[in-house]
Design a protein around this motif. Sequence first.
Motif, PDB file in Angstrom:
ATOM      1  N   ALA A  45      16.316  49.227 -35.107  1.00  0.00           N
ATOM      2  CA  ALA A  45      16.048  50.383 -35.960  1.00  0.00           C
ATOM      3  C   ALA A  45      17.340  51.034 -36.427  1.00  0.00           C
ATOM      4  CB  ALA A  45      15.177  51.394 -35.208  1.00  0.00           C
ATOM      5  N   ASP A  46      18.328  51.147 -35.529  1.00  0.00           N
ATOM      6  CA  ASP A  46      19.602  51.767 -35.899  1.00  0.00           C
ATOM      7  C   ASP A  46      20.346  50.920 -36.925  1.00  0.00           C
ATOM      8  OD1 ASP A  46      19.089  53.849 -34.186  1.00  0.00           O
ATOM      9  OD2 ASP A  46      20.456  53.161 -32.606  1.00  0.00           O
ATOM     10  N   ALA A  47      20.336  49.617 -36.748  1.00  0.00           N
ATOM     11  CA  ALA A  47      21.014  48.738 -37.701  1.00  0.00           C
ATOM     12  C   ALA A  47      20.362  48.829 -39.081  1.00  0.00           C
ATOM     13  CB  ALA A  47      20.997  47.301 -37.188  1.00  0.00           C
ATOM     14  N   LEU A  48      19.039  48.895 -39.104  1.00  0.00           N
ATOM     15  CA  LEU A  48      18.346  49.068 -40.377  1.00  0.00           C
ATOM     16  C   LEU A  48      18.721  50.389 -41.031  1.00  0.00           C
ATOM     17  CD1 LEU A  48      14.734  47.796 -39.617  1.00  0.00           C
ATOM     18  CD2 LEU A  48      16.284  46.880 -41.349  1.00  0.00           C
ATOM     19  N   ALA A  49      18.735  51.459 -40.230  1.00  0.00           N
ATOM     20  CA  ALA A  49      19.095  52.770 -40.765  1.00  0.00           C
ATOM     21  C   ALA A  49      20.515  52.780 -41.309  1.00  0.00           C
ATOM     22  CB  ALA A  49      18.940  53.832 -39.677  1.00  0.00           C
ATOM     23  N   ALA A  50      21.376  51.955 -40.715  1.00  0.00           N
ATOM     24  CA  ALA A  50      22.767  51.885 -41.154  1.00  0.00           C
ATOM     25  C   ALA A  50      22.939  51.075 -42.430  1.00  0.00           C
ATOM     26  CB  ALA A  50      23.628  51.289 -40.046  1.00  0.00           C
ATOM     27  N   PHE A 100      13.090  42.477 -30.398  1.00  0.00           N
ATOM     28  CA  PHE A 100      12.387  43.657 -29.876  1.00  0.00           C
ATOM     29  C   PHE A 100      12.215  43.589 -28.361  1.00  0.00           C
ATOM     30  CE2 PHE A 100      11.212  43.126 -34.306  1.00  0.00           C
ATOM     31  CZ  PHE A 100      11.422  44.389 -34.825  1.00  0.00           C
ATOM     32  N   MET A 101      13.232  43.068 -27.685  1.00  0.00           N
ATOM     33  CA  MET A 101      13.189  42.926 -26.230  1.00  0.00           C
ATOM     34  C   MET A 101      13.226  44.279 -25.530  1.00  0.00           C
ATOM     35  SD  MET A 101      15.454  39.798 -24.785  1.00  0.00           S
ATOM     36  CE  MET A 101      15.049  38.084 -25.080  1.00  0.00           C
ATOM     37  N   THR A 102      12.486  44.339 -24.423  1.00  0.00           N
ATOM     38  CA  THR A 102      12.587  45.449 -23.475  1.00  0.00           C
ATOM     39  C   THR A 102      13.135  44.873 -22.165  1.00  0.00           C
ATOM     40  OG1 THR A 102      10.374  45.142 -22.559  1.00  0.00           O
ATOM     41  CG2 THR A 102      10.566  46.503 -24.545  1.00  0.00           C
ATOM     42  N   ALA A 103      13.233  45.700 -21.163  1.00  0.00           N
ATOM     43  CA  ALA A 103      13.789  45.239 -19.887  1.00  0.00           C
ATOM     44  C   ALA A 103      12.969  44.109 -19.278  1.00  0.00           C
ATOM     45  CB  ALA A 103      13.880  46.402 -18.907  1.00  0.00           C
ATOM     46  N   ASP A 104      11.659  44.120 -19.488  1.00  0.00           N
ATOM     47  CA  ASP A 104      10.826  43.089 -18.865  1.00  0.00           C
ATOM     48  C   ASP A 104       9.795  42.463 -19.797  1.00  0.00           C
ATOM     49  OD1 ASP A 104       9.152  45.234 -19.157  1.00  0.00           O
ATOM     50  OD2 ASP A 104       8.727  45.491 -17.024  1.00  0.00           O
ATOM     51  N   SER A 105       9.855  42.793 -21.101  1.00  0.00           N
ATOM     52  CA  SER A 105       8.847  42.263 -22.013  1.00  0.00           C
ATOM     53  C   SER A 105       9.396  42.301 -23.444  1.00  0.00           C
ATOM     54  CB  SER A 105       7.553  43.066 -21.897  1.00  0.00           C
ATOM     55  OG  SER A 105       6.517  42.453 -22.651  1.00  0.00           O
ATOM     56  N   VAL A 106       8.482  42.445 -24.393  1.00  0.00           N
ATOM     57  CA  VAL A 106       8.833  42.522 -25.808  1.00  0.00           C
ATOM     58  C   VAL A 106       7.955  43.584 -26.454  1.00  0.00           C
ATOM     59  CG1 VAL A 106       8.805  41.275 -28.017  1.00  0.00           C
ATOM     60  CG2 VAL A 106       9.521  40.095 -25.929  1.00  0.00           C
ATOM     61  N   ASP A 107       8.576  44.497 -27.210  1.00  0.00           N
ATOM     62  CA  ASP A 107       7.808  45.508 -27.937  1.00  0.00           C
ATOM     63  C   ASP A 107       7.071  44.887 -29.113  1.00  0.00           C
ATOM     64  OD1 ASP A 107       8.443  47.805 -26.470  1.00  0.00           O
ATOM     65  OD2 ASP A 107      10.231  48.241 -27.682  1.00  0.00           O
ATOM     66  N   PRO A 108       5.906  45.419 -29.465  1.00  0.00           N
ATOM     67  CA  PRO A 108       5.315  45.046 -30.755  1.00  0.00           C
ATOM     68  C   PRO A 108       6.252  45.498 -31.875  1.00  0.00           C
ATOM     69  CG  PRO A 108       3.747  46.255 -29.374  1.00  0.00           C
ATOM     70  CD  PRO A 108       5.086  46.385 -28.723  1.00  0.00           C
ATOM     71  N   VAL A 109       6.230  44.786 -32.989  1.00  0.00           N
ATOM     72  CA  VAL A 109       7.078  45.167 -34.113  1.00  0.00           C
ATOM     73  C   VAL A 109       6.569  46.490 -34.684  1.00  0.00           C
ATOM     74  CG1 VAL A 109       7.964  44.486 -36.375  1.00  0.00           C
ATOM     75  CG2 VAL A 109       7.474  42.732 -34.639  1.00  0.00           C
ATOM     76  N   PRO A 110       7.375  47.549 -34.666  1.00  0.00           N
ATOM     77  CA  PRO A 110       6.904  48.839 -35.195  1.00  0.00           C
ATOM     78  C   PRO A 110       6.622  48.768 -36.698  1.00  0.00           C
ATOM     79  CG  PRO A 110       8.875  49.121 -33.827  1.00  0.00           C
ATOM     80  CD  PRO A 110       8.728  47.657 -34.081  1.00  0.00           C
ATOM     81  N   ASP A 111       5.569  49.450 -37.133  1.00  0.00           N
ATOM     82  CA  ASP A 111       5.176  49.404 -38.538  1.00  0.00           C
ATOM     83  C   ASP A 111       6.298  49.859 -39.462  1.00  0.00           C
ATOM     84  OD1 ASP A 111       2.679  48.525 -37.763  1.00  0.00           O
ATOM     85  OD2 ASP A 111       1.713  50.491 -37.945  1.00  0.00           O
ATOM     86  N   ALA A 112       6.963  50.949 -39.102  1.00  0.00           N
ATOM     87  CA  ALA A 112       8.008  51.495 -39.978  1.00  0.00           C
ATOM     88  C   ALA A 112       9.197  50.544 -40.074  1.00  0.00           C
ATOM     89  CB  ALA A 112       8.460  52.868 -39.471  1.00  0.00           C
ATOM     90  N   VAL A 113       9.540  49.924 -38.965  1.00  0.00           N
ATOM     91  CA  VAL A 113      10.642  48.965 -38.966  1.00  0.00           C
ATOM     92  C   VAL A 113      10.292  47.756 -39.834  1.00  0.00           C
ATOM     93  CG1 VAL A 113      11.920  47.334 -37.517  1.00  0.00           C
ATOM     94  CG2 VAL A 113      11.582  49.686 -36.749  1.00  0.00           C
ATOM     95  N   LEU A 114       9.085  47.253 -39.670  1.00  0.00           N
ATOM     96  CA  LEU A 114       8.654  46.102 -40.459  1.00  0.00           C
ATOM     97  C   LEU A 114       8.642  46.446 -41.946  1.00  0.00           C
ATOM     98  CD1 LEU A 114       7.612  43.238 -40.638  1.00  0.00           C
ATOM     99  CD2 LEU A 114       5.307  44.095 -40.165  1.00  0.00           C
TER     100      LEU A 114
END
Length: 397
Positions: A227-232, A242-256
């Motif tokens: 998200a930060d790289a996109l904002a930049a 979209f990795m987390t410490a133990d899984s993967v986040d769903p792709v956020p709508d706004a980011v997509l």
Amino acid sequence: MTIVLRAARLFDGAAGSLTPDPVVIVDGGRITAAGTGVPVPAGAAVVDLGDATILPGLVDTHVHLALDASTDPVGALAGRDAAAALAAMTAAARHATRGGVTTVRDLGDRGYLALALRDAVAGDPTLPTIVAAGPPITTPGGHCHFLGGAIGGNSGGGAAGVRAAVRERAERGADIVKIMASGGNLTPGTLPERSQFGVAELRAAVDEAHRLGLPVTAHAHGTQAIADALAAGVDGLEHVSFMTADSVDPVPDAVLAAIVARRVALGITIGVRPVPGFTPPPAVLSRLPLLHAGNRRMYEAGAVITAGTDAGIAPIKPPDVVRWAVAQLAGIGMTPVDALRAVTSVAAGVCGLGDRKGRVAPGFDADLLAVAGDPLRDPAALHDIRAVYVRGVPVSH
């Protein structure tokens, strides 16, 4: 000398179907004509490839020629001086061309050696065209710091340090700026889900690079880093897991929505050569179903996607691994045509070479791959190589 190639089929890098019984005419390293019924010039050398498909040479948008695809590529590089490292990189580049990969984008070397190799290409037809970033910009102790691109210390940190690092790459002649927005799996002490730079530093990199006429791509695993790289305002994102410490986040709508609207190029980490007894790290293997689901969602939304294989980082990632990526792109729902486009015309455009690479069309470089069979019906055909041409010169394979 004018060369004429004949085959049973042609995939031109863009069309949705194959051209039957094509004739491809090559003169001076460029394609002058291609299609069915093209007249053969008098005195031309005719090469009949038989029951084969001609397609553009493959393009890998994310390789590391400095890493030797061994079980310890970082340690192997540490044991090489500049001359030995350059020799190993040259061998890796030749491996790529023999496997039909005629253009690579090197997104992280040591000592700007990929730029030196890039500049040697004109005099060596066995080497692929190389787009080079030099050492990626990272933090002290950050992901791939061992390549020498960490900012801070005497060189200064923060936004000013990032700007200085970008200027250095421009002065050295880099084609693109690579910045590590998050940690990564290859570097002990860093975590993929954690950000390494904030928006202000990433924006400084983008602003300075764009001022100097260079694109920026960001290594980004964690959702916040993406998200930060996109904002930049980055031009590309590598991994986008979209990795987390133990899984993967769903792709956020706004980011997509931002990725699709801005046509940000996504180099997804796909492409694995089967190696008996060798599998991806457990942290990656356990996340694969969710990673593929996220990639599928981005593809179905219309994102620009290429196979950024990360060639060189492990035995399952040899220099020509992008051949295996084509079949694996089907796992995220890509059609056979889109999968081939992703490693030819689309990838060439992402590399900034869309006007001369990735197509079999008049005016394009004669980077050509001929394989037995039909790769649209069976992507395994890409491993049965009949011929490779680099800028019009045949390469032994």
